[in-house]
Write an enzyme that holds these catalytic residues in place. Sequence first.
Site, PDB file in Angstrom:
ATOM      1  N   ILE A  76      -7.979 -20.152  21.743  1.00 31.43           N
ATOM      2  CA  ILE A  76      -8.895 -19.992  20.619  1.00 31.43           C
ATOM      3  C   ILE A  76     -10.305 -20.019  21.200  1.00 31.43           C
ATOM      4  O   ILE A  76     -10.596 -20.810  22.106  1.00 31.43           O
ATOM      5  CB  ILE A  76      -8.726 -21.126  19.575  1.00 31.43           C
ATOM      6  CG1 ILE A  76      -7.352 -21.043  18.907  1.00 31.43           C
ATOM      7  CG2 ILE A  76      -9.803 -21.052  18.507  1.00 31.43           C
ATOM      8  CD1 ILE A  76      -7.127 -22.135  17.869  1.00 31.43           C
ATOM      9  N   ASP A  77     -11.186 -19.171  20.697  1.00 26.63           N
ATOM     10  CA  ASP A  77     -12.554 -19.128  21.203  1.00 26.63           C
ATOM     11  C   ASP A  77     -13.226 -20.499  21.093  1.00 26.63           C
ATOM     12  O   ASP A  77     -12.907 -21.298  20.202  1.00 26.63           O
ATOM     13  CB  ASP A  77     -13.388 -18.119  20.408  1.00 26.63           C
ATOM     14  CG  ASP A  77     -12.867 -16.693  20.546  1.00 26.63           C
ATOM     15  OD1 ASP A  77     -12.140 -16.437  21.519  1.00 26.63           O
ATOM     16  OD2 ASP A  77     -13.196 -15.873  19.677  1.00 26.63           O
ATOM     17  N   ARG A  78     -14.184 -20.726  21.951  1.00 24.84           N
ATOM     18  CA  ARG A  78     -14.901 -22.002  21.974  1.00 24.84           C
ATOM     19  C   ARG A  78     -15.450 -22.369  20.593  1.00 24.84           C
ATOM     20  O   ARG A  78     -15.301 -23.507  20.138  1.00 24.84           O
ATOM     21  CB  ARG A  78     -16.059 -21.917  22.982  1.00 24.84           C
ATOM     22  CG  ARG A  78     -16.953 -23.142  23.004  1.00 24.84           C
ATOM     23  CD  ARG A  78     -18.095 -22.975  23.987  1.00 24.84           C
ATOM     24  NE  ARG A  78     -18.923 -24.163  24.030  1.00 24.84           N
ATOM     25  CZ  ARG A  78     -19.942 -24.329  24.869  1.00 24.84           C
ATOM     26  NH1 ARG A  78     -20.256 -23.354  25.713  1.00 24.84           N
ATOM     27  NH2 ARG A  78     -20.653 -25.427  24.853  1.00 24.84           N
ATOM     28  N   ARG A  99     -12.714 -11.213  15.326  1.00 27.29           N
ATOM     29  CA  ARG A  99     -14.163 -10.989  15.358  1.00 27.29           C
ATOM     30  C   ARG A  99     -14.480  -9.516  15.606  1.00 27.29           C
ATOM     31  O   ARG A  99     -15.353  -8.937  14.947  1.00 27.29           O
ATOM     32  CB  ARG A  99     -14.797 -11.879  16.427  1.00 27.29           C
ATOM     33  CG  ARG A  99     -14.601 -13.360  16.168  1.00 27.29           C
ATOM     34  CD  ARG A  99     -14.933 -14.198  17.399  1.00 27.29           C
ATOM     35  NE  ARG A  99     -16.329 -14.064  17.780  1.00 27.29           N
ATOM     36  CZ  ARG A  99     -16.835 -14.542  18.910  1.00 27.29           C
ATOM     37  NH1 ARG A  99     -16.035 -15.157  19.788  1.00 27.29           N
ATOM     38  NH2 ARG A  99     -18.118 -14.389  19.189  1.00 27.29           N
TER      39      ARG A  99
END
Length: 305
Positions: free
Chosen positions: A138-140, A238
């Site tokens: 998962i992205d930061r 995104r």
Amino acid sequence: METVTLRASEADAGERLDAWLCAQLEELTRSAAARLCTQGQVTDGGKPLAKNYRLNGTETVEVTLPEPEILDAVPQDIPLDVVYEDADVIVVNKPKGLVVHPAPGHPDGTLVNALLYHCGESLSGVGGALRPGIVHRIDRDTSGLIIAAKNDFAHQKLAAQLQDHTLARTYECIVTGNLREDAGTVDAPIGRCPTDRKKMAVVSGGRRAVTHWEVLERFGGFTYVRCRLETGRTHQIRVHMAHMGHPILGDTVYGAKKPVPGLQGQCLHAVGLQFVHPRTGEMVCLSCPLPEEFVRQLDKLRTRM
């Protein structure tokens, strides 16, 4: 040291060297490519090339790469919000700002460091020394559910579920603008952005990426959306939302460059996770609440209506 040989083509003529290098070598950022040029590590026929050199399309470029930085993931006592745990798997509600695994620039303070402390040596080794237990990422600055495997058996079973889509991940987000339809699917390939190697983009020849979405609530200039991943490409939701013309609120990479007051990063949360338990074969369905800052954004939008 490793030397890589790259051959320019007519299609590359006129492109700036440092930008071209990071497009050819995924491990290089543009700044790293420029630094190699400055150090004389990028040559054509033995002649060093400047970072701003413009290709004519006939070069055979030799790049001498430095030795990779050696990182070592160590246990760190970082609090975890554990949603589910047994002898085979652990599911955590990851907060925003927490990087999933060590990498250059983030050698520690990651989810992996926290898992090593929490689980001891009970993490799978399939992902390697820097990604023990990590099945997906998962992205930061995306929050929510992420699963890790405690042994190689569980890791292999969960990885297979990622491939056949039986491991289902559901996200919720707030996007800018008003989606015309109530639901839909984005089926558009994603690859490295040709003009900015730090970003992903919908590109011809990219890897297939499929996102199913549905509208939960409308606020005029914003829309509350639920997304289900069929595939799991880097930055997929995104990129797909931005591709539709509706970037995620707070996403300064794929949307407006100005941060949203009271919001860290993008308003995107992994709210649901469903998988077949690798040992029992039973379906496990998990969910977690929206983070406070996400709820505050929804409250603000509802108040404006």
